[in-house]
Design a protein around this motif. Structure first.
Motif, PDB file in Angstrom:
ATOM      1  N   ASN A   1       5.903 -12.004  11.991  1.00 59.90           N
ATOM      2  CA  ASN A   1       4.938 -12.398  13.210  1.00 59.90           C
ATOM      3  C   ASN A   1       3.790 -12.787  12.772  1.00 59.90           C
ATOM      4  N   ALA A   2       3.152 -12.795  11.259  1.00 55.13           N
ATOM      5  CA  ALA A   2       2.102 -13.299  10.996  1.00 55.13           C
ATOM      6  C   ALA A   2       2.278 -14.529  10.322  1.00 55.13           C
ATOM      7  N   GLY A   3       3.335 -15.041  10.040  1.00 56.48           N
ATOM      8  CA  GLY A   3       3.471 -16.215   9.310  1.00 56.48           C
ATOM      9  C   GLY A   3       3.794 -16.292   7.864  1.00 56.48           C
ATOM     10  N   ILE A   4       3.935 -14.963   7.334  1.00 53.63           N
ATOM     11  CA  ILE A   4       3.901 -14.943   5.894  1.00 53.63           C
ATOM     12  C   ILE A   4       5.326 -14.731   5.390  1.00 53.63           C
TER      13      ILE A   4
ATOM     14  N   THR B   1      -5.927 -12.864   1.048  1.00 54.02           N
ATOM     15  CA  THR B   1      -5.633 -13.872   2.035  1.00 54.02           C
ATOM     16  C   THR B   1      -4.880 -13.507   3.111  1.00 54.02           C
ATOM     17  N   GLN B   2      -3.569 -12.816   2.702  1.00 54.25           N
ATOM     18  CA  GLN B   2      -2.694 -12.324   3.521  1.00 54.25           C
ATOM     19  C   GLN B   2      -3.010 -11.206   4.327  1.00 54.25           C
ATOM     20  N   LEU B   3      -3.730 -10.356   3.843  1.00 53.60           N
ATOM     21  CA  LEU B   3      -4.378  -9.152   4.440  1.00 53.60           C
ATOM     22  C   LEU B   3      -5.429  -9.717   5.426  1.00 53.60           C
TER      23      LEU B   3
ATOM     24  N   LYS C   1       1.413 -13.784  -5.144  1.00 52.42           N
ATOM     25  CA  LYS C   1       1.505 -13.780  -6.704  1.00 52.42           C
ATOM     26  C   LYS C   1       0.390 -13.316  -7.414  1.00 52.42           C
ATOM     27  N   SER C   2      -0.923 -13.181  -6.523  1.00 48.82           N
ATOM     28  CA  SER C   2      -2.137 -12.963  -7.063  1.00 48.82           C
ATOM     29  C   SER C   2      -2.919 -12.087  -6.117  1.00 48.82           C
TER      30      SER C   2
ATOM     31  N   LEU D   1      -9.360  -1.260  -0.460  1.00 49.62           N
ATOM     32  CA  LEU D   1      -9.500  -0.073   0.791  1.00 49.62           C
ATOM     33  C   LEU D   1     -10.001  -0.384   2.185  1.00 49.62           C
ATOM     34  N   THR D   2     -10.881  -1.557   2.275  1.00 46.28           N
ATOM     35  CA  THR D   2     -11.057  -1.834   3.621  1.00 46.28           C
ATOM     36  C   THR D   2     -10.051  -2.314   4.385  1.00 46.28           C
ATOM     37  N   TYR D   3      -8.893  -2.847   4.026  1.00 42.95           N
ATOM     38  CA  TYR D   3      -7.637  -3.248   4.604  1.00 42.95           C
ATOM     39  C   TYR D   3      -6.720  -1.739   4.974  1.00 42.95           C
TER      40      TYR D   3
END
Length: 425
Positions: free
Chosen positions: A171-174, A186-188, A179-180, A251-253
């Motif tokens: 749903n998020a297009g991921i 960026t994904q988060l 890999k890093s 942790l912020t995520y």
């Protein structure tokens, strides 16, 4: 595994009262606990539910076949992913009332029991049962202390696995694993923009230590990470500072109530689609399958490359065990090909033996067996393969504080102090 909070001590005290009340000198059937007529084998674990309980049940079934002259007694203590059990066990060992065998993590964690003179040498049994050739040489070397072997591993687990909810990612297009660490951040951010407030599910205590170690592996690499535990890498180094800052950002995520969650509570966020990711050991595969949740994927933690962070559940023969011969039969079953298969297929781990057939196992274990064969082994402190229980506790306390205050300098100072206090002990 863990930090001993006041709440856990209280729970452990209650469990101790229950366990001790059922483990006196008389079993209530007229048979003594002496070496003559006792047929009961009390197996002490923290495997009380989910995939862990399923694995134990599979092993018990094999034990009943191989050792029908003995009776299995379940001494499991639930809660805290082992914290409660370790409290109970420590009290029983101090009172010279050990169970017939108990679960412990292979590696440095066993040093506490060895130095206290609480467990027996099993080297002769290894030769008798063919385990010195059935287990990989590197594992046997890791289990050997002062030329002696004190435990039989039931399995190999992998700690640095990132689990994901496939629907949330789609749903998020991921469409592919990061890999890093920068790609993961960026994904988060993408997930947050799509309305997932806490895309990284996280629990308390040892689960936070696991996440931090995964970040350390990414930022330091496997060799320098290994060096943290043998003194070759400086905990005060700039690369450790970088890792702490990356961990602070992660942790912020995460969910703000992480310090009240066990790992299964965090897993529930993943299953419910309230989170996209969870860093957890590969026992999660069996647990998700047991809960009939199929919408998950898995990958190595971003940036960890081919590092395989290993841990092993093992069992020992305590000194003054009430039924030493019954315990040896349990340990022989545990180390056998049939016993390892019965346990690991349901537990989500892979066999410690090298003669197991990969196709006997579900998809995740097949992938893990292949990765173990070609990966770079790195140990785990919260799971005992890298450090002693004292070191685990010191790191856990420091990270618990960091979860609240986010003080990078204070955490690094505490990690340096812990290494200075416990390394080599």
């Amino acid at each position: 595994m863990r930090v001993k909070t006041r709440a856990l001590v209280t729970a452990a005290g209650l469990a101790l009262a229950l366990v001790v009340s059922g483990c006196g000198a008389d079993d209530g059937d007229g048979s003594s606990n002496g070496s003559g007529g006792n047929k009961k084998v009390e197996v002490f674990t923290w495997w009380a539910d989910g995939g862990e309980k399923a694995g134990l049940d599979g092993l018990v079934a094999q034990f009943k076949t191989d050792c029908s002259q003995y009776e299995f007694v379940n001494g499991a203590v639930a809660g805290g992913a082992g914290s409660n059990a370790k409290q109970v066990l420590a009290s029983r060992l101090q009172q010279s009332d050990p169970p017939d065998t108990f679960q412990a993590h292979a590696g440095a964690e066993l040093s506490d029991y060895i130095k206290a003179g609480q467990i027996e040498d099993l080297s002769a049994q290894y030769k008798e049962w063919g385990l010195t050739t059935a287990f990989p040489k590197g594992l046997v070397d890791s289990l050997t202390v002062g030329g002696k072997i004190y435990s039989v591993p039931a399995n190999i687990h992998r700690a640095n696995v990132l689990w994901a909810n496939k629907t949330v990612l789609a749903n998020a297009g991921i469409t592919a694993p990061a890999k890093s660490l920068p790609e993961f951040f960026t994904q988060l951010d993408t997930l947050k923009a799509k309305g997932i407030a806490a895309p990284l599910a996280l629990g308390k205590d040892w689960t936070q230590q696991m996440l931090f170690e995964a970040v350390l592996i990414s930022d330091l690499g496997a060799d320098k990470f290994n060096g943290l535990w043998n003194g070759k890498t400086d905990w005060a180094g700039a690369d450790v500072t970088t890792a702490i800052n990356d961990y602070k950002k992660l942790l912020t995520y995460s969910n703000k109530d992480r310090d009240t969650f066990d790992w299964t509570d965090a897993e529930k966020l993943l299953m419910e689609g309230k989170a996209a990711f969870q860093l957890m050991g590969d026992w999660e595969a069996a647990d998700l399958d047991a809960k009939n949740f199929k919408d998950y994927s898995y990958s190595v933690f971003p940036g960890n490359g081919d590092a395989y962070q290993w841990l092993a559940d093992s069992f020992v023969l305590p000194k003054n065990a009430k039924n030493a011969e019954g315990t040896k039969c349990w340990l022989k079953t545990l180390g056998s090909a049939a016993g390892q298969k019965a346990f690991n297929v349901k537990k989500g781990s892979i066999p410690a033996r090298t003669d197991s057939v990969a196709t006997d196992y579900p998809a995740y274990q097949q992938a893990a067996i292949a990765d173990w064969a070609k990966g770079t082994p790195v140990p785990s402190c919260p799971h005992g393969s890298a450090c002693s229980q004292g070191w685990q506790g010191a790191v856990g306390s420091a990270q618990g504080k960091f979860s609240s205050d986010g003080d990078v300098a204070s955490l690094q100072k505490a990690l340096v102090a812990a290494a200075k206090q416990f390394a080599g002990k």
